[in-house]
Design a protein around this motif. Structure first.
Motif, PDB file in Angstrom:
ATOM      1  N   GLU A 299       0.825  -1.211   0.000  1.00  0.00           N
ATOM      2  CA  GLU A 299       0.000   0.000   0.000  1.00  0.00           C
ATOM      3  C   GLU A 299       0.859   1.261   0.000  1.00  0.00           C
ATOM      4  O   GLU A 299       0.636   2.185  -0.803  1.00  0.00           O
ATOM      5  N   LEU A 300       1.814   1.320   0.906  1.00  0.00           N
ATOM      6  CA  LEU A 300       2.679   2.497   0.973  1.00  0.00           C
ATOM      7  C   LEU A 300       3.431   2.699  -0.334  1.00  0.00           C
ATOM      8  O   LEU A 300       3.579   3.830  -0.812  1.00  0.00           O
ATOM      9  N   GLY A 301       3.881   1.606  -0.944  1.00  0.00           N
ATOM     10  CA  GLY A 301       4.574   1.719  -2.222  1.00  0.00           C
ATOM     11  C   GLY A 301       3.683   2.254  -3.323  1.00  0.00           C
ATOM     12  O   GLY A 301       4.104   3.088  -4.135  1.00  0.00           O
ATOM     13  N   GLU A 302       2.433   1.797  -3.356  1.00  0.00           N
ATOM     14  CA  GLU A 302       1.528   2.252  -4.405  1.00  0.00           C
ATOM     15  C   GLU A 302       1.132   3.710  -4.211  1.00  0.00           C
ATOM     16  O   GLU A 302       1.059   4.479  -5.170  1.00  0.00           O
ATOM     17  N   PHE A 303       0.881   4.116  -2.968  1.00  0.00           N
ATOM     18  CA  PHE A 303       0.601   5.531  -2.725  1.00  0.00           C
ATOM     19  C   PHE A 303       1.788   6.385  -3.153  1.00  0.00           C
ATOM     20  O   PHE A 303       1.615   7.453  -3.767  1.00  0.00           O
TER      21      PHE A 303
ATOM     22  N   ASN B 292      14.214   1.584   7.914  1.00  0.00           N
ATOM     23  CA  ASN B 292      14.575   0.341   7.235  1.00  0.00           C
ATOM     24  C   ASN B 292      13.438  -0.200   6.376  1.00  0.00           C
ATOM     25  O   ASN B 292      13.671  -0.765   5.304  1.00  0.00           O
ATOM     26  N   TRP B 293      12.214  -0.014   6.843  1.00  0.00           N
ATOM     27  CA  TRP B 293      11.050  -0.474   6.063  1.00  0.00           C
ATOM     28  C   TRP B 293      10.930   0.327   4.769  1.00  0.00           C
ATOM     29  O   TRP B 293      10.630  -0.220   3.712  1.00  0.00           O
ATOM     30  N   VAL B 294      11.178   1.631   4.855  1.00  0.00           N
ATOM     31  CA  VAL B 294      11.132   2.477   3.657  1.00  0.00           C
ATOM     32  C   VAL B 294      12.105   1.969   2.595  1.00  0.00           C
ATOM     33  O   VAL B 294      11.798   1.978   1.395  1.00  0.00           O
ATOM     34  N   LYS B 295      13.263   1.490   3.022  1.00  0.00           N
ATOM     35  CA  LYS B 295      14.230   0.936   2.059  1.00  0.00           C
ATOM     36  C   LYS B 295      13.640  -0.264   1.338  1.00  0.00           C
ATOM     37  O   LYS B 295      13.814  -0.425   0.115  1.00  0.00           O
ATOM     38  N   ASP B 296      12.934  -1.111   2.069  1.00  0.00           N
ATOM     39  CA  ASP B 296      12.272  -2.256   1.449  1.00  0.00           C
ATOM     40  C   ASP B 296      11.210  -1.799   0.459  1.00  0.00           C
ATOM     41  O   ASP B 296      11.085  -2.342  -0.641  1.00  0.00           O
TER      42      ASP B 296
ATOM     43  N   GLN C  43      11.004   1.021  -1.152  1.00  0.00           N
ATOM     44  CA  GLN C  43      11.657   1.569  -2.354  1.00  0.00           C
ATOM     45  C   GLN C  43      12.084   0.453  -3.300  1.00  0.00           C
ATOM     46  O   GLN C  43      11.963   0.574  -4.523  1.00  0.00           O
ATOM     47  N   ASP C  44      12.541  -0.636  -2.744  1.00  0.00           N
ATOM     48  CA  ASP C  44      12.984  -1.773  -3.551  1.00  0.00           C
ATOM     49  C   ASP C  44      11.798  -2.520  -4.157  1.00  0.00           C
ATOM     50  O   ASP C  44      11.818  -2.906  -5.328  1.00  0.00           O
ATOM     51  N   ILE C  45      10.732  -2.702  -3.368  1.00  0.00           N
ATOM     52  CA  ILE C  45       9.575  -3.489  -3.800  1.00  0.00           C
ATOM     53  C   ILE C  45       8.761  -2.769  -4.866  1.00  0.00           C
ATOM     54  O   ILE C  45       8.383  -3.357  -5.883  1.00  0.00           O
ATOM     55  N   SER C  46       8.472  -1.488  -4.643  1.00  0.00           N
ATOM     56  CA  SER C  46       7.475  -0.787  -5.448  1.00  0.00           C
ATOM     57  C   SER C  46       7.987   0.398  -6.253  1.00  0.00           C
ATOM     58  O   SER C  46       7.308   0.849  -7.175  1.00  0.00           O
ATOM     59  N   LEU C  47       9.128   0.945  -5.898  1.00  0.00           N
ATOM     60  CA  LEU C  47       9.559   2.212  -6.491  1.00  0.00           C
ATOM     61  C   LEU C  47      10.805   2.080  -7.353  1.00  0.00           C
ATOM     62  O   LEU C  47      11.347   3.099  -7.807  1.00  0.00           O
ATOM     63  N   GLY C  48      11.259   0.864  -7.587  1.00  0.00           N
ATOM     64  CA  GLY C  48      12.447   0.676  -8.410  1.00  0.00           C
ATOM     65  C   GLY C  48      13.661   1.395  -7.871  1.00  0.00           C
ATOM     66  O   GLY C  48      14.519   1.839  -8.639  1.00  0.00           O
ATOM     67  N   GLY C  49      13.746   1.505  -6.556  1.00  0.00           N
ATOM     68  CA  GLY C  49      14.878   2.179  -5.933  1.00  0.00           C
ATOM     69  C   GLY C  49      14.715   3.681  -5.795  1.00  0.00           C
ATOM     70  O   GLY C  49      15.554   4.339  -5.177  1.00  0.00           O
ATOM     71  N   LYS C  50      13.649   4.259  -6.381  1.00  0.00           N
ATOM     72  CA  LYS C  50      13.427   5.702  -6.243  1.00  0.00           C
ATOM     73  C   LYS C  50      13.089   6.049  -4.801  1.00  0.00           C
ATOM     74  O   LYS C  50      12.586   5.228  -4.041  1.00  0.00           O
ATOM     75  N   LYS C  51      13.329   7.298  -4.436  1.00  0.00           N
ATOM     76  CA  LYS C  51      13.157   7.734  -3.054  1.00  0.00           C
ATOM     77  C   LYS C  51      11.691   7.759  -2.655  1.00  0.00           C
ATOM     78  O   LYS C  51      10.837   8.238  -3.395  1.00  0.00           O
ATOM     79  N   PHE C  52      11.407   7.246  -1.471  1.00  0.00           N
ATOM     80  CA  PHE C  52      10.070   7.340  -0.893  1.00  0.00           C
ATOM     81  C   PHE C  52       9.755   8.808  -0.656  1.00  0.00           C
ATOM     82  O   PHE C  52      10.628   9.575  -0.231  1.00  0.00           O
ATOM     83  N   ASN C  53       8.504   9.226  -0.871  1.00  0.00           N
ATOM     84  CA  ASN C  53       8.254  10.654  -1.061  1.00  0.00           C
ATOM     85  C   ASN C  53       7.184  11.298  -0.183  1.00  0.00           C
ATOM     86  O   ASN C  53       6.664  12.364  -0.507  1.00  0.00           O
ATOM     87  N   PHE C  54       6.813  10.681   0.937  1.00  0.00           N
ATOM     88  CA  PHE C  54       5.925  11.365   1.875  1.00  0.00           C
ATOM     89  C   PHE C  54       6.194  10.838   3.288  1.00  0.00           C
ATOM     90  O   PHE C  54       6.785   9.766   3.465  1.00  0.00           O
ATOM     91  N   PRO C  55       5.786  11.583   4.322  1.00  0.00           N
ATOM     92  CA  PRO C  55       6.137  11.203   5.694  1.00  0.00           C
ATOM     93  C   PRO C  55       5.324  10.023   6.221  1.00  0.00           C
ATOM     94  O   PRO C  55       4.164   9.833   5.852  1.00  0.00           O
ATOM     95  N   ILE C  56       5.958   9.255   7.109  1.00  0.00           N
ATOM     96  CA  ILE C  56       5.276   8.208   7.859  1.00  0.00           C
ATOM     97  C   ILE C  56       5.417   8.544   9.338  1.00  0.00           C
ATOM     98  O   ILE C  56       6.535   8.703   9.845  1.00  0.00           O
ATOM     99  N   LEU C  57       4.303   8.660  10.027  1.00  0.00           N
ATOM    100  CA  LEU C  57       4.316   8.934  11.455  1.00  0.00           C
ATOM    101  C   LEU C  57       4.720   7.698  12.238  1.00  0.00           C
ATOM    102  O   LEU C  57       4.415   6.569  11.841  1.00  0.00           O
ATOM    103  N   SER C  58       5.387   7.923  13.363  1.00  0.00           N
ATOM    104  CA  SER C  58       5.657   6.858  14.319  1.00  0.00           C
ATOM    105  C   SER C  58       4.684   7.021  15.484  1.00  0.00           C
ATOM    106  O   SER C  58       4.728   8.011  16.207  1.00  0.00           O
ATOM    107  N   ASP C  59       3.811   6.035  15.650  1.00  0.00           N
ATOM    108  CA  ASP C  59       2.759   6.121  16.666  1.00  0.00           C
ATOM    109  C   ASP C  59       2.887   4.956  17.647  1.00  0.00           C
ATOM    110  O   ASP C  59       1.958   4.173  17.855  1.00  0.00           O
TER     111      ASP C  59
END
Length: 242
Positions: free
Chosen positions: A73-77, A104-108, A110-126
């Motif tokens: 989901e995060l990759g597709e968004f 570390n999850w963002v790195k995964d 990027q690899d899974i869904s973004l072809g290595g491109k940078k993840f591009n929006f914030p993820i909150l830690s809750d």
């Protein structure tokens, strides 16, 4: 620690410590004012209202990092971020794990869904589930087990308009991935409705005919939309194409 407030500006005097009491939990419904908060994120401490500014927002949540459905989901968004940008919509994710895991999850992702491109929006830690509490994502029973693993009910998505009103709430089971194109479709419908004073029918997509609300007379509808199709007195279609 989070600084949380439901409707007041964030100041030291407005900081409160949440107790997970169902009787005190905000009830988030369509039309509610989206509660503000300041929380840690992958881009630093984030003030939700300041982050949104005058934009629309999509806030969507996950019970834990390194979960397979949530990763897709995060990759597709992220891959569709330009589509949200063109609609003046800001994305923000949330997960109940800590920032180290997020990185570390963002790195995964990027690899899974973004072809290595940078993840591009914030993820909150809750990690304390405080934003989840504030947005009514978790039941009282779940909070009794708050330290015993992932809370499966943190699977909510909110569409919030520039006035900070909640316009849509969807909560998914952990086994079902979200439909990102449905989120875009709803945003298109809401923005079209706000602009033109119309509603949209089943499976509507941008460019399709819209429905004229029954509150508008035939005469007023003709003046506003020109010719329109009348199926029933209460069901009339108009084109938005000029």
């Amino acid at each position: 620690m989070y600084l949380l407030c439901a409707r007041k500006p964030i100041t030291r005097s407005s900081v409160r410590f949440l107790t997970f009491d169902a009787a005190k939990q905000p009830r988030i419904r369509i039309g509610s004012t989206a509660p503000n908060f300041v929380a840690p994120s992958t881009v630093g401490d984030l003030d939700f209202y300041k982050y949104l500014g005058n934009s629309w927002g999509v806030l969507f949540s996950h019970p834990a990092d390194f979960t397979p459905v949530c990763a897709t989901e995060l990759g597709e968004f992220a891959s569709l971020k330009s589509e949200f940008d063109t609609r003046n919509v800001k994305l923000i994710g949330l997960s109940a794990d800590d920032l180290t895991k997020h990185v570390n999850w963002v790195k995964d992702i990027q690899d899974i869904s973004l072809g290595g491109k940078k993840f591009n929006f914030p993820i909150l830690s809750d990690t304390k589930k405080e934003v989840a509490f504030l947005y009514d994502m978790v039941t009282e029973e779940a909070f009794r087990n708050i330290n015993k693993g992932p809370i499966a009910t943190i699977r909510s998505l909110f569409i919030i308009d520039p006035t900070k009103k909640v316009r849509l709430v969807m909560t998914y089971p952990p086994s079902v991935g979200r439909n990102t194109h449905e989120v875009l479709r709803v945003i298109d419908s809401l923005q079209t409705g706000d602009k033109l004073g119309v509603v949209t029918g089943v499976n509507w997509k941008k460019g399709d005919d819209v429905i004229i609300p029954p509150s508008l007379s035939d005469e007023a509808a003709k003046e506003k939309f020109g010719n329109f199709k009348k199926v029933k007195p209460y069901l009339r279609y108009a084109s938005t194409k000029k």
